[in-house]
Design a protein around this motif. Structure first.
Motif, PDB file in Angstrom:
ATOM      1  N   UNK A   1       4.936   6.718  -1.081  1.00 59.95           N
ATOM      2  CA  UNK A   1       5.735   6.077  -0.047  1.00 59.95           C
ATOM      3  C   UNK A   1       4.931   4.920   0.551  1.00 59.95           C
ATOM      4  N   UNK A   2       5.613   3.825   0.951  1.00 68.25           N
ATOM      5  CA  UNK A   2       4.872   2.730   1.586  1.00 68.25           C
ATOM      6  C   UNK A   2       4.155   3.208   2.846  1.00 68.25           C
ATOM      7  N   UNK A   3       2.889   2.839   2.968  1.00 71.37           N
ATOM      8  CA  UNK A   3       2.165   3.176   4.195  1.00 71.37           C
ATOM      9  C   UNK A   3       2.769   2.366   5.342  1.00 71.37           C
ATOM     10  N   UNK A   4       3.078   3.047   6.434  1.00 71.21           N
ATOM     11  CA  UNK A   4       3.904   2.439   7.473  1.00 71.21           C
ATOM     12  C   UNK A   4       3.233   1.259   8.176  1.00 71.21           C
TER      13      UNK A   4
ATOM     14  N   UNK B   1       0.856  -1.191   0.000  1.00 72.02           N
ATOM     15  CA  UNK B   1       0.000   0.000   0.000  1.00 72.02           C
ATOM     16  C   UNK B   1       0.892   1.240   0.000  1.00 72.02           C
ATOM     17  N   UNK B   2       0.483   2.231  -0.795  1.00 71.59           N
ATOM     18  CA  UNK B   2       1.276   3.439  -0.978  1.00 71.59           C
ATOM     19  C   UNK B   2       0.429   4.658  -0.668  1.00 71.59           C
ATOM     20  N   UNK B   3       1.072   5.670  -0.068  1.00 71.42           N
ATOM     21  CA  UNK B   3       0.341   6.897   0.219  1.00 71.42           C
ATOM     22  C   UNK B   3       0.350   7.816  -0.999  1.00 71.42           C
TER      23      UNK B   3
ATOM     24  N   UNK C   1      -8.892   1.201  -1.056  1.00 71.00           N
ATOM     25  CA  UNK C   1      -8.548   0.534  -2.302  1.00 71.00           C
ATOM     26  C   UNK C   1      -7.562   1.324  -3.133  1.00 71.00           C
ATOM     27  N   UNK C   2      -7.649   2.667  -3.079  1.00 66.69           N
ATOM     28  CA  UNK C   2      -6.734   3.507  -3.842  1.00 66.69           C
ATOM     29  C   UNK C   2      -5.282   3.288  -3.451  1.00 66.69           C
ATOM     30  N   UNK C   3      -5.037   2.907  -2.211  1.00 66.24           N
ATOM     31  CA  UNK C   3      -3.662   2.758  -1.732  1.00 66.24           C
ATOM     32  C   UNK C   3      -3.005   1.465  -2.220  1.00 66.24           C
TER      33      UNK C   3
END
Length: 309
Positions: A178-181, A172-174, A198-200
């Motif tokens: 960047x990877x969502x932590x 998942x990306x913000x 879902x967008x992430x």
């Protein structure tokens, strides 16, 4: 819940947590004061809703700016297992405290059958930060995990083997790519609902796999946007007091949701929004991060002493 002694912005976690903000800090003393007000407000709101809340005090030394987020170092399970997790930031590892676990078992009159200790993975530079990294569908024994610097695939495999969970992994990306932590800001799972951004999830096949698995388990899905993810709309937790089910989340998260999304959540549980702006801003975590839910079986007498690495 762990009542903080030294809450504040943690520079050791900021590189992988885009939700943390260092600017315009009111100062350490004022930040701590505001965090305590917000912490006590959440605890009281949950108790008013019928939730049994066990509160452990943080210790002032060593300084633990993220002690308010205990769900990252421990999880409690229906079969009596207590899991301990490897943490990325060195100054978070001292949050793992044997006295906290002993207090939980003693005051909650819980029975513990075993300790699953994954903390040895820190020596390998591999991490899995509890129910931040893992969003558990406990009823169907499925663990959802977004891979990131704090969520390692090898440690996930060890968790799944030792606690008998099926894994559903994705990336998942913000909005800044960047990877969502942590997975628990991307999604949340209740008894009959799930919230997911879902967008992430950029890979369509992974997104479909997550949504299909949730629907197959009977969950109504609230699909949130990247903007709502940034407002902690994915960071909520269903709890089950005696009177029924509630959903705990922040007012920031609740206000970000549209009317249809709110109606779906309210059809499944009473919603309990609580304001925690200081904790969200400087800690980079929401209401769900502050709660280590207790699923241990009750005991009549005796106990199991826990040890923390």
């Amino acid at each position: 819940m762990v009542r903080p002694a030294c809450f504040g912005f943690n520079p050791q976690t900021a590189a992988s947590n885009a939700f943390q903000q260092a600017a315009d800090s009111p100062g350490e003393g004022e930040t701590q004061r505001l965090a305590l007000i917000e912490f006590d407000g959440l605890a009281k709101a949950l108790q008013h809703a019928g939730v049994e809340v066990l509160i452990a005090p943080d210790t002032p030394r060593p300084v633990k700016p993220d002690a308010i987020f205990p769900n990252n170092w421990v999880s409690f399970h229906f079969d009596g297992a207590v899991a301990l997790y490897p943490m990325l930031a060195p100054n978070r590892r001292s949050e793992r405290r044997e006295d906290v676990l002993d207090q939980v078992v003693r005051e909650g009159r819980f029975r513990v059958s075993r300790t699953v200790d994954l903390t040895h993975r820190e020596a390998e530079g591999k991490f899995l930060e509890g129910t931040g990294s893992l969003v558990l569908d406990r009823a169907h024994r499925v663990a959802y995990a977004s891979l990131s610097p704090r969520t390692d695939l090898d440690v996930l495999g060890e968790f799944a083997q030792l606690l008998d969970y099926e894994l559903v992994t994705f990336e998942a990306w913000d909005a800044a790519d960047q990877p969502v932590y942590h997975t628990n800001v991307v999604m949340a799972i209740g008894t009959r609902f799930a919230v997911v951004c879902g967008e992430a999830i950029s890979e369509p096949s992974h997104r479909d796999a997550v949504f299909n698995k949730l629907r197959a388990a009977g969950h109504d899905i609230v699909d949130i946007t990247q903007r709502q993810l940034q407002e902690f709309a994915g960071n909520m937790l269903e709890l089950a007091p005696a009177g029924g089910h509630i959903v705990a989340l922040s007012t920031t998260a609740w206000r970000s949701l549209g009317s249809a999304q709110r109606r779906l959540l309210e059809s499944h549980a009473e919603v309990v929004p609580v304001a925690i702006p200081t904790i969200e801003r400087f800690g980079g975590g929401g209401v769900r991060c502050m709660l280590a839910e207790l699923h241990l079986p009750k005991r009549e007498y005796g106990g199991h002493r826990l040890t923390v690495s």
